[in-house]
Write an enzyme that holds these catalytic residues in place. Structure first.
Site, short mmCIF file in Angstrom:
data_model
loop_
_atom_site.label_atom_id
_atom_site.label_comp_id
_atom_site.label_asym_id
_atom_site.label_seq_id
_atom_site.Cartn_x
_atom_site.Cartn_y
_atom_site.Cartn_z
N LYS A 99 -2.37 -13.50 8.93
CA LYS A 99 -3.03 -13.56 7.61
C LYS A 99 -3.07 -14.86 7.03
CE LYS A 99 -4.63 -11.23 3.52
NZ LYS A 99 -4.22 -11.99 2.16
N GLY A 160 -5.07 -10.38 -7.58
CA GLY A 160 -4.60 -9.84 -8.54
C GLY A 160 -5.18 -9.22 -9.88
N ALA A 186 -8.59 -9.15 -1.74
CA ALA A 186 -8.34 -9.79 -3.26
C ALA A 186 -9.36 -9.21 -4.17
CB ALA A 186 -8.29 -11.17 -3.40
N GLY A 187 -8.79 -8.97 -5.32
CA GLY A 187 -9.65 -8.38 -6.68
C GLY A 187 -9.99 -7.02 -6.59
N ASN A 208 -3.74 -4.18 -2.77
CA ASN A 208 -2.37 -4.24 -3.11
C ASN A 208 -2.09 -3.93 -4.47
OD1 ASN A 208 0.24 -6.73 -2.45
ND2 ASN A 208 0.51 -4.36 -3.33
N THR A 209 -2.49 -4.71 -5.40
CA THR A 209 -2.11 -4.93 -6.66
C THR A 209 -2.77 -3.62 -7.39
OG1 THR A 209 -2.36 -7.37 -7.14
CG2 THR A 209 -2.55 -5.93 -9.02
#
Length: 258
Positions: A99, A160, A186-187, A208-209
Site C-alpha cells: 500500500k 483519521g 481514509a476519512g 481503521n480510525t
C-alpha cells in the site's frame, strides 16, 4: 455461498472490507475486531512491525496464514523512501504487495501525487503489486492504472478525520473510468459512509480510525462489515434514479372507476 467475489491482484476475496491495524488499544482487541469483521486483508506500517521476530505482538496476534498482509509505506516522504520500505517488507518475507503512501507534510498527511506516481512506476517494474493511496484525482488514478497498479485508493477525506466522503464527486469519476479496483481509503467515519461508498460502485473500503476509536470496536467492526455488504448489494441491485420532482408511487387516475 457468496458468489460476489472481490478480485484483486490475481487473488479472490469474499470480503470487501479492508482493515487498518493502527490505533487499537491492544493486539487482543485487534484480533477480536478482525474476527468480527471477517475481513481477509489487513494493512500494517512497515515501520511498526519487527518482521525479524515471530514474537512481535502484531505477528503473534494476526496469523499470516489467515490474512493477506498489505504492508504500507506510512511515514515515507519521498519515492525513494517508499521504495526502500517496500523492499524491506518483501525481503523480510512479509509480502510483495504494498500500500503505497507518501506524505511529505506531517500536519495534513495528504499524499504527494508526483512522488506517488514515481514510486509506483519503480515498484511495478520490481514486481510489486502496488496499491497507491491518493487524493481523489481522476487523472492521477488513470495514470497509476496505466503504469500497472493493481488498484487505486482515493481518500474520502483527510486521514483519521472520520469526516466521510467529502470527495465523492471525484471518486465517482474515478470509478466510472477505472479498469482496476477502486478502494476508498481514509476519512470513512461511520458505517453509513462505507455503505455510501459501496453504493457508488467502489470495489472495497479500508477502515481503521472509525473502528479503533469507537467505544466498542468489536461491535463497530461488525457494523462496518454489514454496511459494506449492504452497500454492495444495493449497487448490484441497481439503485433507482433520482428525480427533482415528486413522482407518485401509486397511480392517481383510474382507480375510482367501477
Amino acid at each position: 455461498m457468496n458468489t460476489d467475489i472481490f478480485h484483486l491482484g490475481g487473488q479472490e476475496f469474499h470480503s470487501r472490507l479492508i482493515m487498518g491495524t493502527g490505533k487499537f488499544a491492544s493486539p487482543e482487541i485487534l484480533k477480536h475486531v478482525l474476527q468480527a469483521a471477517d475481513c481477509k486483508i489487513v494493512t500494517v506500517a512497515v515501520r511498526r512491525v519487527d518482521t525479524e521476530t515471530e514474537h512481535d505482538p502484531f505477528i503473534k496476534t494476526i496469523s499470516p496464514e489467515n490474512y493477506l498482509f498489505l504492508p504500507n509505506t506510512s511515514g515515507a516522504r519521498t519515492a525513494e523512501e517508499a521504495v526502500r520500505l517496500a523492499e524491506i517488507a518483501r525481503f523480510s518475507g512479509v509480502s510483495d504487495w504494498v500500500k503505497l503512501e507518501i506524505s511529505p507534510e506531517p500536519n495534513h498527511l495528504m499524499p504527494d501525487p508526483i512522488e506517488t506516481l514515481k514510486a509506483a512506476e519503480i515498484l511495478v517494474k520490481k514486481g510489486f503489486k502496488v496499491m497507491p493511496y491518493i487524493h481523489a484525482d481522476p487523472v492521477l488514478a488513470k495514470r497509476l492504472e496505466e503504469v500497472g497498479c493493481v488498484s487505486v485508493m482515493p481518500l474520502g477525506s483527510p486521514i483519521g478525520t472520520n469526516m466521510g466522503l467529502e470527495t465523492k464527486t471525484f471518486i465517482k469519476l474515478i470509478i466510472e473510468q477505472s479498469n482496476i479496483p477502486v478502494i476508498v481509503d481514509a476519512g470513512i467515519g461511520a458505517p453509513s459512509h462505507a455503505c455510501e461508498a459501496m453504493e457508488m460502485g467502489a470495489d472495497a473500503v479500508l477502515v481503521n480510525t472509525a473502528i479503533a476509536t469507537a467505544q466498542y470496536p468489536v461491535h463497530m467492526s461488525e457494523a462496518f462489515a454489514l454496511a459494506v455488504k449492504t452497500g454492495r448489494m444495493a449497487y448490484l441491485a441497481g439503485l433507482g434514479g433520482v428525480s427533482s420532482a415528486a413522482r407518485a408511487s401509486s397511480p392517481l387516475t383510474g382507480f375510482l372507476r367501477v
